[in-house]
Enzyme design. Structure first.
Site, mmCIF file in Angstrom:
data_model
loop_
_atom_site.group_PDB
_atom_site.id
_atom_site.type_symbol
_atom_site.label_atom_id
_atom_site.label_comp_id
_atom_site.label_asym_id
_atom_site.label_seq_id
_atom_site.Cartn_x
_atom_site.Cartn_y
_atom_site.Cartn_z
ATOM 1 N N TYR A 25 0.818 -1.217 0.000
ATOM 2 C CA TYR A 25 0.000 0.000 0.000
ATOM 3 C C TYR A 25 0.849 1.263 0.000
ATOM 4 C CZ TYR A 25 -3.496 -3.380 1.409
ATOM 5 O OH TYR A 25 -4.309 -4.471 1.471
ATOM 6 N N TYR A 162 -12.314 -7.695 6.614
ATOM 7 C CA TYR A 162 -11.164 -7.711 5.704
ATOM 8 C C TYR A 162 -10.878 -9.161 5.341
ATOM 9 C CZ TYR A 162 -6.601 -7.526 3.643
ATOM 10 O OH TYR A 162 -5.556 -7.692 2.758
ATOM 11 N N ASP A 265 -13.407 -16.834 8.152
ATOM 12 C CA ASP A 265 -12.042 -16.454 7.785
ATOM 13 C C ASP A 265 -11.243 -16.295 9.081
ATOM 14 O OD1 ASP A 265 -9.712 -15.146 7.140
ATOM 15 O OD2 ASP A 265 -10.643 -13.665 5.817
ATOM 16 N N LYS A 294 -1.646 -16.928 7.665
ATOM 17 C CA LYS A 294 -0.767 -16.147 8.536
ATOM 18 C C LYS A 294 0.134 -16.982 9.457
ATOM 19 C CE LYS A 294 -2.433 -11.548 8.095
ATOM 20 N NZ LYS A 294 -3.749 -11.218 7.574
HETATM 21 C C1 LIG Z 1 -4.290 -11.141 6.202
HETATM 22 C C2 LIG Z 1 -5.676 -11.589 5.996
HETATM 23 C C3 LIG Z 1 -6.110 -12.091 4.749
HETATM 24 C C4 LIG Z 1 -5.210 -12.125 3.533
HETATM 25 O O1 LIG Z 1 -4.123 -12.975 3.686
HETATM 26 P P1 LIG Z 1 -2.811 -12.782 2.755
HETATM 27 O O2 LIG Z 1 -1.931 -13.919 3.142
HETATM 28 O O3 LIG Z 1 -2.261 -11.433 3.079
HETATM 29 O O4 LIG Z 1 -3.274 -12.870 1.341
HETATM 30 C C5 LIG Z 1 -7.418 -12.513 4.642
HETATM 31 N N1 LIG Z 1 -8.255 -12.476 5.693
HETATM 32 C C6 LIG Z 1 -7.871 -12.023 6.902
HETATM 33 C C7 LIG Z 1 -8.841 -12.036 8.037
HETATM 34 C C8 LIG Z 1 -6.584 -11.549 7.094
HETATM 35 O O5 LIG Z 1 -6.216 -11.047 8.280
#
Ligand SMILES: *Cc1c(COP(=O)(O)O)cnc(C)c1O
Length: 452
Positions: A25, A162, A265, A294
């Site tokens: 970004y 997100y 997620d 992550k």
């Molecule tokens: C970081 C994140 C993503 C994206 O993961 P990347 O490995 O950066 O593509 C998706 N959802 C959530 C909740 C996240 O924190």
């Protein structure tokens, strides 16, 4: 610089970076401050600024939620070396290998489950969190098509969410704070429900009001919706916002009532960060599709996973396409899987629970003094996450610089200065991180008050 430019002509590493790279970004103009990492060990980074000054800092970010067991962890290092000596990559089409099979089995043994729900049974390994979200969304649409409901191609998502930076993932991120306005013609028109009430202040009426609104949206759009997608209990990059576990149960009920799949997620929240192994465990909810990433490899390599129920997997496999339509080149990368197995091995010892409690308690007490500072709107913790919310947007370079001078690496965004330290952080190290954050916020708010 020409092709044979000598090191001297090339200038410092930071100058060379500014001439050649993009950062997340960021503009290409290279005016934002940047630090070179000269080394990393345990919970510490050794940094060098563009003037050559060196700093040893505590990493309060775990490199964006990922380095939960610390840098140069001996178990993870050893797992990577062992796998390197075998093979670091092979294609996953038509081939398989021990690290991938072990990883699938380890994940399936730890994901949320309940006696009255279909079990999560099938793992798709993806190369990043965003890709795992893409795969989850695709799978949901393929599932609905296979079930004879091909019109169900949209998603119900929460404001403040997100889910990643690729196109379908961006399309389910918060429509205002996300990147919808930059790509108006390219993002799918999804349905957004209000953000649930904040956990700290939510009353039964607030929750009921939110439930009724969600129910109304789901009912109105049910014949075009494939799934609900949400970050359970803690919205991360959308605002470090915690909401009641009861709302996750409501998502589950409404999804069931309207024939929608529930995609949770847990890319940020998975593997203990919020105080339960998965944030869905606070609610006792089992999703149809779970995304993790992550911390999966302890922050060593890029790897994520989409995990779905046997029911969804069977329906899609029996559908007209006969397959889940995705297959990245580096799917199931053995090196990443081997390190993930070592990381999950550490998780399986169960020590994360007392680690997260210790880090969370030290953040809560260490950040409390921030409540007294000018310009601070809220201070909160959930699990091993601590947040100072300011009234106004953070001056990111100023706070980052002040934090480094106070021995801590943070990466604030919007109006938030937050920490999610590695689980191995001691109470003293975590208190030092919190103290550094408070000092940085105080320094910048004093400057601002002085400048008025
Ligand atoms: C970081 C994140 C993503 C994206 O993961 P990347 O490995 O950066 O593509 C998706 N959802 C959530 C909740 C996240 O924190």
């Amino acid at each position: 610089m020409n092709r044979t430019g000598s090191l001297i002509e090339r200038g410092s590493l930071i100058e060379r970076d500014r001439a050649s790279l993009w950062h997340p970004y960021a503009p290409a103009s290279g005016t934002l401050p940047l630090w070179e990492v000269e080394g990393a060990h345990g919970v510490r980074l050794r940094l060098r600024d563009e003037h050559g000054e060196r700093f040893e800092v505590l990493d309060a970010m775990s490199s964006w939620w990922s380095v939960i067991h610390g840098y140069r962890n001996p178990l993870l290092d050893a797992a990577a070396k062992r796998q390197l000596a075998d093979f670091s990559h092979v294609m996953f089409g038509g081939l398989t290998h021990g690290p991938a099979v072990e990883l699938a089995e380890r994940l399936l043994a730890m994901v949320p489950s309940a006696p009255d729900r279909p079990a999560l049974e099938r793992v798709f390994l993806a190369d990043s969190g965003s890709v795992s979200v893409e795969v989850a969304l695709k799978l949901a649409v393929q599932f609905q098509t296979a079930a004879g409901r091909p019109k169900r191609q949209r998603f119900l998502s929460l404001r403040g969410g997100y889910h990643g930076d690729t196109f379908a993932a961006m399309g389910v991120c918060d429509p205002v704070d996300g990147m919808h306005s930059a790509f108006p013609g390219l993002l799918a028109a999804n349905v957004f429900a209000p953000r649930p009430p904040a956990v700290a202040t939510a009353t039964a009426e607030d929750i009921e009001h939110w439930r009724a609104g969600l129910e109304e949206l789901a009912a109105r759009h049910s014949d075009e919706l494939a799934a609900i997608i949400a970050e359970p209990v803690l919205q991360g990059a959308g605002g470090m916002f915690a909401y009641p576990a009861e709302c996750v149960r409501i998502l589950r009920e409404i999804a069931d009532r309207h024939g929608l799949l529930l995609i949770l997620d847990e890319i940020a929240t998975g593997f203990g960060r919020t105080g339960e192994l998965f944030a869905a465990d606070h609610a006792g909810v089992v999703p149809d599709i779970l995304c993790v990433g992550k911390a999966l490899t302890g922050g060593y390599l890029s790897l994520a996973a989409m995990i779905c129920t046997g029911e969804v997997a069977r329906a899609v496999s029996a559908g007209a396409a006969g397959a889940l339509l995705h297959g990245p080149t580096f799917m199931g990368n053995p090196l990443a899987c081997a390190v993930a197995n070592a990381s999950l091995g550490i998780i399986t010892t169960g020590a994360w629970r007392s680690d997260v409690a210790r880090v969370g308690a030290a953040l809560a007490s260490g950040l409390a003094p921030a409540r007294e500072l000018d310009g601070v709107a809220d201070v909160r913790t959930i699990g091993a996450v601590g947040v100072i919310e300011l009234e106004d947007a953070v001056d990111v370079p100023a706070v980052t610089q002040a934090a480094i001078r106070n021995g801590v690496w943070v990466r604030p965004f919007r109006n938030l200065v937050y920490a999610m330290p590695p689980y191995i952080s001691s109470a003293a190290e975590t208190e030092a991180m919190a103290a550094g954050m408070v000092a940085a916020v105080a320094a910048v708010s004093h400057e601002r008050v002085g400048a008025r």
